[in-house]
Design a protein around this motif. Structure first.
Motif, PDB file in Angstrom:
ATOM      1  N   LEU A  59       0.966  -1.292   0.214  1.00 35.38           N
ATOM      2  CA  LEU A  59       0.012  -0.092   0.536  1.00 35.38           C
ATOM      3  C   LEU A  59       1.039   1.531   0.236  1.00 35.38           C
ATOM      4  CD1 LEU A  59      -2.664   0.716   0.181  1.00 35.38           C
ATOM      5  CD2 LEU A  59      -2.603   0.898   2.397  1.00 35.38           C
ATOM      6  N   ASP A  63       4.669   4.746  -2.882  1.00 36.86           N
ATOM      7  CA  ASP A  63       5.235   6.574  -2.770  1.00 36.86           C
ATOM      8  C   ASP A  63       6.781   6.459  -2.367  1.00 36.86           C
ATOM      9  OD1 ASP A  63       2.371   6.607  -1.848  1.00 36.86           O
ATOM     10  OD2 ASP A  63       2.407   6.126  -0.232  1.00 36.86           O
ATOM     11  N   THR A  67       8.670   7.509  -9.459  1.00 36.57           N
ATOM     12  CA  THR A  67       7.613   7.072 -10.843  1.00 36.57           C
ATOM     13  C   THR A  67       7.749   7.684 -11.739  1.00 36.57           C
ATOM     14  OG1 THR A  67       5.410   7.625  -9.097  1.00 36.57           O
ATOM     15  CG2 THR A  67       4.639   7.680 -11.952  1.00 36.57           C
ATOM     16  N   TYR A 200       4.441   0.909  -9.600  1.00 41.87           N
ATOM     17  CA  TYR A 200       3.860   2.809  -9.532  1.00 41.87           C
ATOM     18  C   TYR A 200       2.525   3.177  -9.332  1.00 41.87           C
ATOM     19  CZ  TYR A 200       9.238   1.913 -11.432  1.00 41.87           C
ATOM     20  OH  TYR A 200      10.464   1.719 -11.638  1.00 41.87           O
ATOM     21  N   VAL A 201       1.565   1.990  -9.739  1.00 46.16           N
ATOM     22  CA  VAL A 201       0.535   2.629  -9.669  1.00 46.16           C
ATOM     23  C   VAL A 201      -0.407   2.054  -8.872  1.00 46.16           C
ATOM     24  CG1 VAL A 201      -1.484   2.729 -11.121  1.00 46.16           C
ATOM     25  CG2 VAL A 201       0.336   3.208 -12.368  1.00 46.16           C
ATOM     26  N   ARG A 203      -2.108   0.516  -5.546  1.00 48.07           N
ATOM     27  CA  ARG A 203      -2.146   0.026  -3.608  1.00 48.07           C
ATOM     28  C   ARG A 203      -3.011  -0.800  -3.556  1.00 48.07           C
ATOM     29  NH1 ARG A 203       0.660   4.275  -6.399  1.00 48.07           N
ATOM     30  NH2 ARG A 203       1.818   5.877  -4.458  1.00 48.07           N
TER      31      ARG A 203
ATOM     32  N   ALA B  22      -1.052   7.488 -10.532  1.00 45.12           N
ATOM     33  CA  ALA B  22      -0.112   7.011  -9.573  1.00 45.12           C
ATOM     34  C   ALA B  22      -0.127   8.309  -8.624  1.00 45.12           C
ATOM     35  CB  ALA B  22       1.455   6.730 -10.175  1.00 45.12           C
ATOM     36  N   SER B  27      -5.694   3.449  -2.580  1.00 43.94           N
ATOM     37  CA  SER B  27      -6.038   2.092  -2.832  1.00 43.94           C
ATOM     38  C   SER B  27      -7.276   1.922  -2.792  1.00 43.94           C
ATOM     39  CB  SER B  27      -5.740   1.768  -1.768  1.00 43.94           C
ATOM     40  OG  SER B  27      -5.814  -0.539  -2.074  1.00 43.94           O
TER      41      SER B  27
END
Lengths: 203, 92
Positions: A59, A63, A67, A200-201, A203, B22, B27
């Motif tokens: 998750l 971060d 990216t 990278y995207v 979660r 991104a 989520s």
């Protein structure tokens, strides 16, 4: 490239036209490509299982990654792939100089990938993101470096194809080697299009 | 602008959309669906147009299409049923 650009079945060598349709490149490259697809499906399985067991790590993991590095690699691969589409298109028209130019452009853009990766890993390590930084980053290095190995093989194939193109060994009648390298190169694209959102995207 | 250029531009645009996603850092089911859709759509674009699978051997085409369909489905399954996957892959 649309289907109209593909020569009629009688214009390509007999061994590439089978009962179920035309085989782009040659049959050997497709054995390799299917092995790569199975290999990465297994690696994606590792990703899904690791994610299921470590929700929190996956998750927050993206971060800390850059990216911009992932996006740059995606753009380099897609543009390099486009150059190989043009290379196949031009050899079908027997424009060999143009074909050579497109293959060289594909190689130069493709070389950008390991370069970006080098700087990305340097940046990662400087920010404490190494192979022992946690399960998310271990999986990230595991998949991305594995993909880099396959891209390196693809680049070596493209170098070979560039040399053969420069020697005038491909024509509109026989370009299966060039097309085989192109479809392998596009396969590395397809796999990266999965890896990019994984790290990278998502979660 | 030729067909290859249009495909390339579309793929670049979708990559930019992925980059924007991104940066949102959330989520959710929505993100999982969008990502699964992007993987499926971009994958199919490269497979059908760059690799010319629309006019290629049907067996090869089916394998590649299966790959581009299976992975997004696995993304959704792993998002919604990660507890089941964890239970199935736990060694007691």
């Amino acid at each position: 490239m649309n289907s109209a650009a593909v020569p009629a079945p009688d214009a390509v060598p007999d061994e590439r036209v089978y009962k179920h349709g035309r085989v782009p490149g040659n049959t050997g490259i497709w054995v390799g490509i299917f092995c790569v697809l199975v290999e990465f499906l297994l690696l994606f399985g590792v990703y899904f299982i690791a994610k299921a067991h470590h929700r929190e790590a996956f998750l927050t993991g993206p971060d800390k990654l850059a990216t911009v590095a992932g996006v740059t690699i995606t753009l380099l691969l897609l543009t390099s792939g486009y150059c190989m589409v043009k290379a196949v298109e031009t050899i079908r028209a027997d424009r060999r100089r143009a074909t050579f130019g497109w293959v060289v452009a594909a190689i130069l853009l493709g070389i950008g990938y390991p370069l970006v990766k080098f700087f990305e890993i340097r940046w990662n390590v400087a920010h404490g993101i190494d192979g022992e930084a946690g399960i998310f980053y271990t999986t990230y290095y595991y998949l991305t470096l594995n993909h880099l190995v396959h891209v390196s093989w693809g680049l070596m194939g493209l170098l070979w194809v560039a040399a053969r193109t420069a020697m005038g060994m491909y024509s509109s009648k026989d370009y299966s080697g060039l097309e085989a390298a192109a479809v392998y190169w596009h396969t590395t694209d397809v796999i990266w299009l999965v890896i990019f959102p994984f790290f990278y995207v998502l979660r | 602008m030729g067909h290859a250029e249009k495909i390339w531009l579309t793929l670049v645009g979708l990559t930019a959309a992925g980059a924007w996603l991104a940066e949102t850092g959330h989520s959710s089911w929505l993100l999982a669906f969008v990502v699964a859709g992007l993987i499926a759509f971009k994958g199919r674009m490269v497979i059908d147009h760059y690799m010319e699978m629309t006019s290629a051997n049907t067996r090869i085409r089916r394998v590649l299409h299966l790959f581009a369909t299976l992975v997004p489905v696995l993304v959704l399954l792993s998002h919604g049923w990660s507890d089941v996957l964890r239970r199935l892959t736990t060694i007691n």
